[in-house]
Design a protein around this motif. Structure first.
Motif, short mmCIF file in Angstrom:
data_model
loop_
_atom_site.label_atom_id
_atom_site.label_comp_id
_atom_site.label_asym_id
_atom_site.label_seq_id
_atom_site.Cartn_x
_atom_site.Cartn_y
_atom_site.Cartn_z
N LEU A 167 0.65 -1.29 -0.07
CA LEU A 167 -0.09 0.11 -0.04
C LEU A 167 0.75 1.10 -0.13
N LYS A 168 1.83 1.34 0.75
CA LYS A 168 2.91 2.29 0.75
C LYS A 168 3.51 2.45 -0.65
N GLN A 169 3.97 1.57 -1.13
CA GLN A 169 4.52 1.66 -2.32
C GLN A 169 3.46 2.15 -3.30
N ILE A 170 2.37 1.80 -3.35
CA ILE A 170 1.17 2.28 -4.36
C ILE A 170 0.91 3.70 -4.21
N GLU A 171 1.15 4.09 -2.98
CA GLU A 171 0.82 5.48 -2.65
C GLU A 171 2.22 6.34 -3.19
N GLN A 172 3.42 5.83 -3.00
CA GLN A 172 4.41 6.58 -3.56
C GLN A 172 4.45 6.54 -5.30
N ILE A 173 3.76 5.63 -5.78
CA ILE A 173 4.00 5.64 -7.38
C ILE A 173 2.85 6.36 -7.78
N GLU A 174 1.85 6.50 -6.98
CA GLU A 174 0.90 7.69 -7.21
C GLU A 174 1.24 9.16 -7.31
#
Length: 313
Positions: free
Chosen positions: A292-299
């Motif tokens: 989830l944190k990685q997804i937020e970062q990629i967003e």
């Protein structure tokens, strides 16, 4: 351009880490299990000939369910046949009932761990024939435990055969583990019409046992009188959900398997192949948080990229 490159690098890292974190959980790695059923015709066959001609040529079979094994002296030849050309150590289990028509199991101990074995004495009607022989195995690649049972039901008494089939149905519905049931059931399934003995209906009642039906049916007995299937592989419990197929071996006329002689069996063996899958486990909560944190970062990175493209357009 530097920002575009950094985003590409980030995407690569993100995808690689996602595969690492999820790959083992989202994909169920299926493992193959091959089972054979063979009535080797005690009293009118030579085990060393059967082993050489009709067992050894068959490859990668993991469990054999034998019926009509004359006595313990037949086991070394049958075991040698199962191991011929295989990088495997086969072990055998011999039933204690049936006189000169006993049941036996041979299994690849490299692949399978025997948990225990036992006989279903109450299905040996009157103590005059053979008690079904059951082995509980653990399939090492997947960790799956299951029951393998080999049967040889009454031939000469229709009433007793039907009672055995009904008792097997009751036993099957009471078990918690997946079941593979192989053997000579004497249900006389006509290969053309499908007309069959009532025992088949009794064992499959309420969908407890399901026949792993071969795509092509040929008589499993060498006979001028019967054109029928006597030998079957059934499944029950969770095993009904496994991918499964079967074939009657040596069924092509070019095999010249029938008629048999005094050194070979009058029954054809059957091979069933199963795919046992490892249980699919959900992604652990801590790994979910990482993703989830990685997804937020990629967003955030994608938003920056979008802004950059719009400014240059």
């Amino acid at each position: 351009m530097k920002q575009l490159t950094s985003v590409k690098i980030f995407l690569t890292i993100f995808l690689a880490s996602s595969i690492f974190l999820l790959g083992g959980n989202l994909c169920a790695n299926a493992s193959e299990l091959k089972v054979a059923s063979f009535n080797v015709e005690s009293g009118d066959a030579v085990p060393s000939v059967i082993a050489r001609k009709h067992i050894a040529p068959l490859e990668d079979i993991d469990i054999w369910g034998f019926s009509e094994v004359q006595n313990a002296s037949w086991l070394p030849d049958l075991e040698q046949g199962t191991e011929e050309g295989e990088n495997a150590d086969f072990k055998t289990i011999l039933g204690s009932t049936g006189g000169g028509d006993r049941l036996a199991i041979a299994y690849n101990s490299n692949l399978l761990e025997e948990v225990k074995h036992y006989e279903l004495d109450d299905i040996n009607i009157g103590g005059r024939v053979r008690a079904p022989l059951v082995a509980q195995f653990r399939f090492k690649p997947a960790g799956e435990e299951f029951l393998f049972v080999v049967n040889h039901l009454y031939r000469t008494s229709e009433t007793s055969r039907h009672q055995q089939a009904q008792l097997l149905n009751e036993w099957g519905r009471s078990q918690q583990l997946p079941i593979i049931a192989a053997g000579d059931y004497n249900f006389d399934w006509d290969v053309v019409s499908g007309v069959h003995d009532e025992g088949w209906d009794l064992i499959t009642a309420d969908d407890v046992f399901t026949w792993v039906k071969p795509e092509k049916l040929v008589a499993t007995i060498c006979s001028n009188r019967y054109d029928s299937v006597l030998d079957f592989v059934f499944v029950a419990g969770e095993a009904k959900n496994w991918s499964a197929s079967s074939v009657i071996l040596y069924g092509d006329p070019s095999d010249a398997y029938c008629p048999d002689d005094q050194t070979t069996s009058d029954h054809r063996p059957i091979l069933a192949t199963f795919e046992l899958g490892e249980s699919v486990q959900p992604t652990p909560p801590n790994q979910q948080q990482v993703l989830l944190k990685q997804i937020e970062q990629i967003e955030r990175e994608l938003l920056k990229l979008k802004t950059l493209v719009e400014e240059r357009s």
